[in-house]
Scaffold this active site. Structure first.
Site, PDB file in Angstrom:
ATOM      1  N   CYS A  91       0.882  -1.142   0.075  1.00  0.00           N
ATOM      2  CA  CYS A  91       0.042   0.013   0.039  1.00  0.00           C
ATOM      3  C   CYS A  91       0.912   1.228   0.051  1.00  0.00           C
ATOM      4  CB  CYS A  91      -1.063   0.044   1.111  1.00  0.00           C
ATOM      5  SG  CYS A  91      -1.722  -1.537   1.817  1.00  0.00           S
ATOM      6  N   CYS A 102       2.527   3.255  -3.124  1.00  0.00           N
ATOM      7  CA  CYS A 102       1.850   4.504  -3.875  1.00  0.00           C
ATOM      8  C   CYS A 102       1.128   5.382  -2.897  1.00  0.00           C
ATOM      9  CB  CYS A 102       0.346   3.841  -4.569  1.00  0.00           C
ATOM     10  SG  CYS A 102       0.697   2.882  -5.912  1.00  0.00           S
ATOM     11  N   HIS A 103       0.778   4.780  -1.844  1.00  0.00           N
ATOM     12  CA  HIS A 103      -0.077   5.848  -0.778  1.00  0.00           C
ATOM     13  C   HIS A 103       1.087   6.349   0.324  1.00  0.00           C
ATOM     14  CE1 HIS A 103      -3.915   5.291  -2.388  1.00  0.00           C
ATOM     15  NE2 HIS A 103      -3.860   3.947  -2.213  1.00  0.00           N
ATOM     16  N   CYS A 129      -7.938  -1.834  -4.619  1.00  0.00           N
ATOM     17  CA  CYS A 129      -6.441  -1.609  -4.730  1.00  0.00           C
ATOM     18  C   CYS A 129      -5.970  -2.884  -4.885  1.00  0.00           C
ATOM     19  CB  CYS A 129      -6.070  -0.700  -3.767  1.00  0.00           C
ATOM     20  SG  CYS A 129      -6.134   1.101  -3.743  1.00  0.00           S
ATOM     21  N   CYS A 138     -34.203  -1.190  12.698  1.00  0.00           N
ATOM     22  CA  CYS A 138     -32.934  -0.439  13.205  1.00  0.00           C
ATOM     23  C   CYS A 138     -33.617   0.537  14.319  1.00  0.00           C
ATOM     24  CB  CYS A 138     -32.032   0.148  12.329  1.00  0.00           C
ATOM     25  SG  CYS A 138     -31.394  -1.119  10.966  1.00  0.00           S
ATOM     26  N   CYS A 168     -35.011   0.160  18.147  1.00  0.00           N
ATOM     27  CA  CYS A 168     -34.096  -0.067  19.278  1.00  0.00           C
ATOM     28  C   CYS A 168     -33.371   1.520  19.315  1.00  0.00           C
ATOM     29  CB  CYS A 168     -33.186  -1.201  19.290  1.00  0.00           C
ATOM     30  SG  CYS A 168     -33.924  -2.747  19.374  1.00  0.00           S
ATOM     31  N   HIS A 169     -32.551   1.702  18.069  1.00  0.00           N
ATOM     32  CA  HIS A 169     -31.688   2.674  18.051  1.00  0.00           C
ATOM     33  C   HIS A 169     -32.050   4.385  18.035  1.00  0.00           C
ATOM     34  CE1 HIS A 169     -28.508   0.046  18.650  1.00  0.00           C
ATOM     35  NE2 HIS A 169     -28.840  -0.795  17.330  1.00  0.00           N
ATOM     36  N   ARG A 214     -21.438  -6.119  12.074  1.00  0.00           N
ATOM     37  CA  ARG A 214     -22.259  -5.602  13.033  1.00  0.00           C
ATOM     38  C   ARG A 214     -23.911  -5.722  12.520  1.00  0.00           C
ATOM     39  NH1 ARG A 214     -24.513  -6.999  16.723  1.00  0.00           N
ATOM     40  NH2 ARG A 214     -25.335  -5.820  18.436  1.00  0.00           N
ATOM     41  N   CYS A 246     -26.676  -7.924  14.153  1.00  0.00           N
ATOM     42  CA  CYS A 246     -28.098  -7.263  14.554  1.00  0.00           C
ATOM     43  C   CYS A 246     -29.216  -7.917  13.833  1.00  0.00           C
ATOM     44  CB  CYS A 246     -28.160  -5.826  14.196  1.00  0.00           C
ATOM     45  SG  CYS A 246     -27.497  -4.586  15.499  1.00  0.00           S
TER      46      CYS A 246
END
Lengths: 288, 140, 109
Positions: free
Chosen positions: A103, A106-107, A141, A204, A207-208, A245, A249
């Site tokens: 990586c 290039c980066h 990439c 979702c 609850c959230h 996650r 859920c």
């Protein structure tokens, strides 16, 4: 206003009645998150415009955790997620694939080249004509530019890399674009967020959005923000990516989860990320 | 009951065999057995050993625990309710800056975390903390 | 040597002569307890780091006998006395025979 139907109100009532609940280590909603004694993160701020009709204030998941869990994130040597950031850094510098590149080839230094990435992803990729997550971009990439094998979308290797990239944006406010070419995906993500699913027939939002800050058995429900991902979860002592996650859920409500890396989860990730626009990127966070 | 000579010998040998086994290999040594092995059966006084642990642990898999005992040469930590109670034994050398240490442990359920300190004069002291371990809800 | 086992240590770069400094150590290791089961019901064998030691210039700071109750990615925080410039050596011993090392130099001004 946080709906204070939480254990703190109960504790206060109980104390008044002369009974002490085991509340010594409950979450401190006014606590400030300062990393290594120098970097203050925004864990509580005004809800972004697109959410103002529904929520006044948005909170990082950090706010809802017990004091001990919160403390673990404040020092990069207490935070177990950081050793995986180190492993991600090792991978960044490792030459792999037919093109004999790493990586870094290039980066260069990720502190410069990856700054802002976590804060703005998922992001529309014009050349590819699709919404990309960090994972998607990493694999693009690896396969196209390095001639290396893709990482499994949800895997230790990928989590380490995404965590290392996330840390480079630590402290920057989440700022994903929800207009322009990303708009259609954002709308899809929003629809998924509010659609009830599974045997337990929950969305979702159930609850959230409607019940954050309440307890579901012994779990203190958060707003389900993603600014802290990849999150080091203490309950299984490893880093978790967003799609992992989401998958968990939906499985928990006994529904059929979309695939990790799928366009549906990518759209959902954009929508959920946008609900947290304004909260600081936490790098590798510590959660329950 | 009356034992003949053979039975008495067998009993004695059996007992000697068990005593000769290092505690590590005794498949299910209880917490009390481990304490006895550590102290050699000496008296253990209460106090002088601090165990710091959360009153309620959000999860049982990674619970932060700290132990300290001024002047201790070694501190043995036990999770009395775990299938195998052994957690860690810290032995402090001359280079130690404090007779204290922190770590993170697994607790199978609500239980006492016990610390036995061996002091420089060969005496033993004990401290403990009760940790309530909650079961999650939908954390998955 | 198991894959992905990496130590991470916090130690100060400098100290005053005789100062007690706080050290934090972490190592990424699954710490397979021997209690978990495979999908077919068979026990996954125990495979943990069973001992951790720290010494400064050859003097022992702490020697920890570790059991499966130590969490995945074992973490220890403790203090060492720094009498003079020297090297802190950290060693972790794996059930499988591997030994992992890290070292930090502390300079006394």
């Amino acid at each position: 206003m946080i709906k204070l139907t939480s254990i703190r109100t109960l504790a206060a009532l109980a104390l008044a009645g002369g009974v002490v609940l085991g509340g010594a280590a409950t979450a401190d909603e006014e606590a400030e998150l300062v990393i290594n004694g120098e970097l203050t993160l925004v864990t509580k701020t005004a809800a972004p415009d697109h959410l103002k009709d529904t929520l006044d204030t948005i909170y990082s998941g950090w706010i809802f955790r017990e004091n001990d869990t919160q403390a673990m994130q404040t020092d990069d040597f207490d935070n177990p997620g950081m050793v995986f950031v180190d492993l991600g850094m090792d991978a960044w510098n490792k030459v792999e694939g037919t093109e004999n590149k790493s990586c870094a080839s290039c980066h260069n230094d990720p502190a410069e080249s990856m700054k802002g990435v976590r804060a703005t992803y998922p992001k529309w990729n014009e050349a590819a004509g699709e919404l990309r997550t960090i994972e998607g971009q990493v694999n693009h990439c690896r396969t196209k530019n390095m001639g290396a094998e893709a990482y499994k979308y949800v895997s230790g290797d990928m989590a380490n890399m995404v965590a290392m990239i996330a840390v480079q944006s630590r402290g920057l406010p989440m700022n994903v674009a929800i207009d322009g070419p990303a708009k259609a995906a954002w709308e899809l993500g929003k629809e998924i967020y509010y659609t009830r699913t599974g045997v337990l027939d929950l969305s979702c939002a159930s609850c959230h959005e409607e019940n954050y800050d309440k307890y579901i058995r012994a779990d203190h429900l958060s707003q389900g923000q993603t600014n802290g991902f990849p999150a080091y979860r203490l309950k299984d002592a490893r880093l978790h990516q967003v799609h992992d996650r989401f998958w968990g859920c939906i499985r928990d409500v006994r529904g059929e989860p979309y695939d990790r890396g799928s366009p549906e989860f990518t759209a959902l990730e954009l929508y959920v990320a946008s609900r947290g626009n304004g909260l600081s990127v936490e790098g590798a966070s510590v959660r329950n | 009951m009356e034992l003949n000579r053979r039975e008495t010998l067998a009993l004695g040998l059996g007992a000697a065999a068990v005593m000769a086994l290092p505690v590590r290999f005794a498949a299910a040594a209880t917490g009390e057995e481990m304490i006895a092995a550590f102290t050699g059966g000496a008296a253990v006084t209460e106090g002088g050993v601090t165990v710091t642990a959360p009153e309620i642990a959000e999860n049982g898999n990674t619970v932060p625990v700290a132990v300290s005992s001024e002047g201790a040469v070694a501190i043995m930590v036990l999770a009395m309710g775990n299938p195998t109670p052994g957690v860690a034994t810290f032995t402090f050398g001359e280079g130690a800056g404090a007779h204290a240490a922190s770590t993170r442990i697994r607790l199978a359920g609500t239980q006492d975390v016990v610390a036995i300190a061996k002091m420089a004069d060969g005496s033993f002291a004990r401290g403990a903390a009760t940790v309530k371990v909650t079961i999650g809800g939908c954390g998955g | 040597m198991a894959d992905g086992v990496k130590p991470r240590v916090k130690a100060p770069a400098t100290a005053k002569a005789g100062e007690a400094v706080v050290l934090k150590t972490l190592i990424s290791h699954v710490m397979e307890s021997g209690q978990r089961k495979n999908k077919d019901g068979s026990l996954i064998p125990r495979s943990i780091i069973n001992r951790f030691t720290c010494e400064f210039n050859g003097t022992m700071v702490v020697d920890v006998e570790m059991h499966p109750a130590i969490s995945t990615n074992p973490y220890f925080e403790f203090e060492a006395v720094i009498p003079a410039t020297g090297e802190l050596k950290f060693t972790w011993y794996d059930d499988d025979g591997s030994v992992y090392n890290d070292a930090k130099t502390v300079t006394v001004a």
